[in-house]
Design a protein around this motif. Structure first.
Motif, PDB file in Angstrom:
ATOM      1  N   TYR A  56      -0.632  -4.787  -5.544  1.00 28.90           N
ATOM      2  CA  TYR A  56      -1.883  -4.088  -3.939  1.00 28.90           C
ATOM      3  C   TYR A  56      -2.672  -4.887  -4.216  1.00 28.90           C
ATOM      4  CZ  TYR A  56      -4.477  -2.477  -0.015  1.00 28.90           C
ATOM      5  OH  TYR A  56      -4.815  -1.913   0.552  1.00 28.90           O
ATOM      6  N   ASP A  57      -3.845  -4.960  -5.456  1.00 29.66           N
ATOM      7  CA  ASP A  57      -5.117  -5.587  -5.846  1.00 29.66           C
ATOM      8  C   ASP A  57      -4.964  -7.178  -5.597  1.00 29.66           C
ATOM      9  OD1 ASP A  57      -6.492  -3.177  -5.520  1.00 29.66           O
ATOM     10  OD2 ASP A  57      -6.307  -3.149  -7.528  1.00 29.66           O
ATOM     11  N   SER A  76      -2.683  -7.459  -1.541  1.00 29.80           N
ATOM     12  CA  SER A  76      -2.206  -7.874   0.033  1.00 29.80           C
ATOM     13  C   SER A  76      -3.536  -8.873   0.326  1.00 29.80           C
ATOM     14  CB  SER A  76      -2.930  -6.285  -0.340  1.00 29.80           C
ATOM     15  OG  SER A  76      -4.503  -6.065  -0.748  1.00 29.80           O
ATOM     16  N   ARG A 106       2.345   1.820  -3.365  1.00 33.27           N
ATOM     17  CA  ARG A 106       1.051   2.741  -4.915  1.00 33.27           C
ATOM     18  C   ARG A 106       1.146   3.832  -4.420  1.00 33.27           C
ATOM     19  NH1 ARG A 106      -4.315   1.118  -2.645  1.00 33.27           N
ATOM     20  NH2 ARG A 106      -4.072   2.325  -0.919  1.00 33.27           N
ATOM     21  N   ASP A 107       0.381   4.521  -2.674  1.00 34.93           N
ATOM     22  CA  ASP A 107       0.710   6.039  -2.109  1.00 34.93           C
ATOM     23  C   ASP A 107       1.533   6.742  -3.255  1.00 34.93           C
ATOM     24  OD1 ASP A 107      -2.105   4.572  -1.381  1.00 34.93           O
ATOM     25  OD2 ASP A 107      -1.292   5.035   0.411  1.00 34.93           O
ATOM     26  N   ARG A 143       0.592  -1.352   0.167  1.00 34.26           N
ATOM     27  CA  ARG A 143       0.074  -0.037   0.092  1.00 34.26           C
ATOM     28  C   ARG A 143       0.931   1.178   0.216  1.00 34.26           C
ATOM     29  NH1 ARG A 143      -3.226   1.028   4.557  1.00 34.26           N
ATOM     30  NH2 ARG A 143      -2.090   2.671   4.924  1.00 34.26           N
TER      31      ARG A 143
END
Length: 156
Positions: free
Chosen positions: A133-134, A137, A22-23, A19
């Motif tokens: 991530y999808d 995670s 990604r952020d 995450r």
């Protein structure tokens, strides 16, 4: 119980890393958007541009922007990218170092073109990061929990 919690924690930490990546990529894409806006509309100098970007709330996690003042030029940012951002992929880091190293070496149109190119490359990296991530995670969280349960059962 502690083993289950430990396994869950390890899985959650790995999901958190995904995450965070990604952020970070979202922030870098936003950096290119803001740079284009500030360059084309405000006509800021490099010092004014990077000062404004460093103060922007959406870019707070991009600490390397604050390094502009350290070197007095974009070299401060390049050096900060080399040393302080181990969590960036080497490919992305190299693109950012090239971009900031060459910043201001062309006219406004050339700089905006380089900015568009960087944005396209970072957008692709963001897509890959979001897909990772999808995809992984939830897997890491479940795997951590499952490993913790298996260890607890084996020790009973």
């Amino acid at each position: 119980m502690m083993l289950v919690l430990s396994g869950t924690l390890v899985g959650s930490l790995k999901a958190f890393e995904l995450r965070r990546d990604r952020d970070l990529m979202k922030s870098l894409v936003r950096l290119t958007e803001l740079t284009a806006i500030y360059l084309s509309s405000d006509g800021l100098s490099a010092r004014e541009l990077f000062s404004r970007l460093a103060a922007h709330r959406e870019l707070g996690e991009l600490n390397f922007l604050k390094a502009f003042d350290c070197g007095g030029a974009a070299t401060g940012i390049c050096e900060a990218l080399r040393t302080d951002t181990a969590y960036l992929d080497d490919d992305v880091k190299d693109k950012l170092i090239t971009y900031f190293g060459e910043f201001g070496s062309t006219d406004l149109e050339g700089q905006l073109a380089k900015n568009r190119l960087l944005k396209a490359e970072l957008s692709q990296a963001l897509e890959r990061s979001a897909e990772r991530y999808d995809k992984y995670s939830r897997l890491y969280k479940i795997l951590g929990f499952s490993c913790g349960v298996m260890l607890a059962v084996m020790l009973i």
